[in-house]
Design a protein around this motif. Structure first.
Motif, PDB file in Angstrom:
ATOM      1  N   ARG A   5       0.836  -1.209   0.000  1.00 46.72           N
ATOM      2  CA  ARG A   5       0.000   0.000   0.000  1.00 46.72           C
ATOM      3  C   ARG A   5       0.869   1.256   0.000  1.00 46.72           C
TER       4      ARG A   5
ATOM      5  N   SER B 267      -5.971   2.605   7.311  1.00 45.84           N
ATOM      6  CA  SER B 267      -6.803   3.129   6.228  1.00 45.84           C
ATOM      7  C   SER B 267      -8.177   3.553   6.730  1.00 45.84           C
TER       8      SER B 267
ATOM      9  N   TYR C  13      -8.243  10.013   3.025  1.00 47.09           N
ATOM     10  CA  TYR C  13      -8.693   9.208   1.888  1.00 47.09           C
ATOM     11  C   TYR C  13     -10.148   9.561   1.604  1.00 47.09           C
TER      12      TYR C  13
END
Length: 626
Positions: free
Chosen positions: A247, A272, A281
């Motif tokens: 990632r 995340s 994000y």
């Protein structure tokens, strides 16, 4: 004209490129990214042009390149900048990375290759925020793929955590998309890799599916990066440099190419989840990890024992085994052997490896105790060396004991399905592909190869082993395992988790996923672990512990002095690893907690001041395990 050339070989970290002059007849056709032949010591090597200096005159000692192999660049400027970034961040030879990014360099084959005709590259735009997609089933995942791949607007890289996952992805894609697709893995033979590499370089194929090795390909028009199963711990490279998390590397790749990065998962990693919650994000809707609707039962083994059942198998699992007459049944354990450890009932002394200091595992078939780290073994003693008691007992359970128990039960209830054991001692992965129903007893080794569509019952025989290991990602990895079983099992299948600690958050959270994330984030905030600080692990070993102590202490002192006055960096250690002695050496680690504001810059600063014999592990999966 002077050019900087990266030799396609492992070079000292302090010498990432070399200066060469260019013959007069070649000066007008030199481009960044071209593959060239260079004189190196007493022979010739391949290299790639990193930069061109139009001003300045060659030094007397500056050698001249021998040949330009292709008129067109073999690597784009963007990909070269990506390799430089990875080299500096992970403290690994730029030439070593370059060689892994090139096709197999065989002059006879290269002579038959012609340069592709390229249109002028489009302007590299600033990449958007990574985009998170959460899917509850394979149909939803397929919809995301089709939406992303329907438009042909450049190269697309689809990343998978392991080889078995690539097959599943391919099965979701229709023929018209598969025609544009190529699969890249580290298992390709040289001839296959040569052919596929050229198909990507020439633009013949624009969709590439692969494991983390696919990041190092000739990207000239990379527009989309799709990282599937984002929370899978197998994305982390831990056994060889560069020790990157896929990632993280995908984020670097996205930045340099201006590509859109999509993170797909049924269960996000904690990092995340946090970054999506805090708008670092992007997400489609309000972020919500939902409970996967599968029949999951948490079995309290303490209640079983109070009721008189002291077996490894609960009455609930036994009842399901008797009831399910067709299909596959899986009994899962996170350890090999017959018992997880052996100790004295009178004084509590546990038999440990004299080298690693970890508990020895008992293997009943050979009547020996074995260390699975350094391979030390000894017979099972008859008396305790600590108190001379003869009450030596095995504790916990391993795959061998589970196999013996299941065999006795199936014989009693006349279940004729064959029993297959798959662990690190008996690698029977090929038997998993045999026809017919079977009972499988396995460890993590078999996970990616299990026939999930055929499994009617999955039992975690002992889910407690990881609960009290002092590593900050162990609970998250166990949570990911549970969620992965729920996701992959057919809707009508049963999932049993046997535990002595049903009150633990990892079990309660299976019915309320947001609880898991909130409790884990609260713990990590207090401890200063990711996602609140970036972690850098520095590891070294030596056959002599005294020498190791001295070297580790000096490294810690140097790093502490280097970072004095720099906010956001905390140096911890040196600390002994677990096991302390492994592969013939003693090991210690230094940990750095780095604020995210300048984490890339500060990580590069730290790794450049560490001796070259140290192992560099940014964003590690474990802190004290070697």
């Amino acid at each position: 004209m002077i050019i900087q050339v990266i030799p396609a070989r492992r070079m000292p970290l302090s010498l990432p490129f070399l200066d060469y002059s260019v013959p007069e007849e070649d000066k007008n056709k030199i481009k960044i990214g071209q593959l060239v032949k260079i004189p190196f010591r007493n022979k010739e090597e391949f290299g790639v042009i990193l930069d061109i200096k139009t001003s300045g005159t060659p030094n007397v000692k500056t050698k001249t390149i021998k040949e330009v192999i292709f008129t067109e660049p073999i690597l784009s400027k963007e990909q070269l900048n990506f390799l430089v970034d990875i080299s500096e961040f992970y403290h690994v030879s730029l030439g070593f990375l370059l060689k892994g990014n090139l096709l197999p360099l065989q002059i006879r084959k290269l002579q038959k290759v012609s340069s592709p005709e390229r249109t002028a590259p489009s302007q590299i735009s600033k990449p958007s925020k990574p985009h998170v997609f959460i899917h509850k089933n394979e149909e939803e995942r397929k919809e995301i793929f089709l939406k992303k791949l329907s438009k042909k607007n450049g190269q697309t890289l689809i990343l998978a955590p392991e080889l078995a996952a690539i097959t599943k992805i391919s099965e979701l894609l229709p023929e018209n998309i598969l025609d544009r697709t190529i699969i890249i893995t580290s298992e390709l033979k040289t001839k296959e890799l040569f052919t596929k590499w050229l198909q990507i370089w020439s633009g013949e194929k624009d969709i590439i599916i692969g494991t983390r090795t696919a990041i190092f390909l000739p990207w000239f028009n990379l527009k989309n990066i799709i990282l599937t199963d984002e929370g899978n711990p197998n994305y982390k490279s831990w056994d060889m440099a560069p020790r990157f998390h896929t990632r993280d590397a995908a984020l670097f790749l996205s930045k340099h190419h201006g590509a859109e990065l999509s993170l797909l998962s049924h269960t996000l990693s904690i990092e995340s989840y946090y970054f999506a919650k805090n708008k670092v994000y992007d997400t489609e809707n309000d972020l919500q990890i939902k409970s996967i609707n599968k029949t999951t039962e948490i079995v309290d083994m303490k209640s079983q024992w109070r009721g008189g059942n002291h077996s490894l198998m609960s009455t609930d699992a036994l009842e399901e085994l008797r009831k399910i007459k067709t299909g596959d049944i899986v009994f899962f354990l996170n350890r090999r052997g017959t018992a997880s450890y052996v100790g004295c009932r009178d004084c509590g002394d546990v038999l440990k490896c004299p080298q690693c200091k970890l508990s020895l595992t008992y293997h009943q078939d050979k009547k020996i105790l074995r260390c699975h780290y350094c391979k030390f073994s000894q017979p099972l003693p008859s008396v305790c060396k600590n108190c001379n008691s003869v009450d030596i007992a095995t504790r916990g359970a391993g795959t061998q004991l589970a196999e013996e128990l299941v065999r006795k039960i199936t014989e009693k209830i006349t279940d004729t399905r064959p029993i297959i054991r798959v662990d690190g001692d008996e690698n029977e992965l090929t038997k998993l592909k045999t026809e017919g129903d079977k009972i499988i007893i396995c460890t993590q080794l078999a996970w990616a190869h299990l026939p999930w569509d055929k499994i009617k019952l999955f039992v975690f025989l002992d889910a407690d082993a990881p609960l009290f290991i002092p590593e900050y990602k162990v609970i998250e990895n166990l949570w990911q395992q549970f969620r992965d079983v729920q996701y992959k099992l057919p809707p009508e299948s049963s999932f049993l988790i046997q535990t002595e600690h049903p009150e633990h958050q990892v079990f309660k959270s299976l019915y309320s996923p947001d609880l898991f994330y909130s409790e884990q984030l609260a713990e990590r905030r207090v401890l200063g672990y990711p996602p609140f600080k970036y972690m850098l692990k520095l590891l070294t070993g030596d056959p002599k512990s005294a020498i190791l102590d001295k070297e580790a202490a000096k490294a810690h002192s140097d790093l502490a002095s280097l970072t004095k006055g720099i906010s956001g960096i905390k140096i911890l250690g040196p600390l002994e690893t677990s096991p302390y002695y492994h592969n013939g050496q003693y090991w210690q680690v230094i940990l750095a907690k780095i604020g995210y504001e300048n984490y890339k810059q500060n990580t590069k600063l730290l790794v450049t001041h560490v001796p070259e014999n140290w192992k560099i592990d940014p964003n590690p999966n474990s802190l004290l395990s070697e």
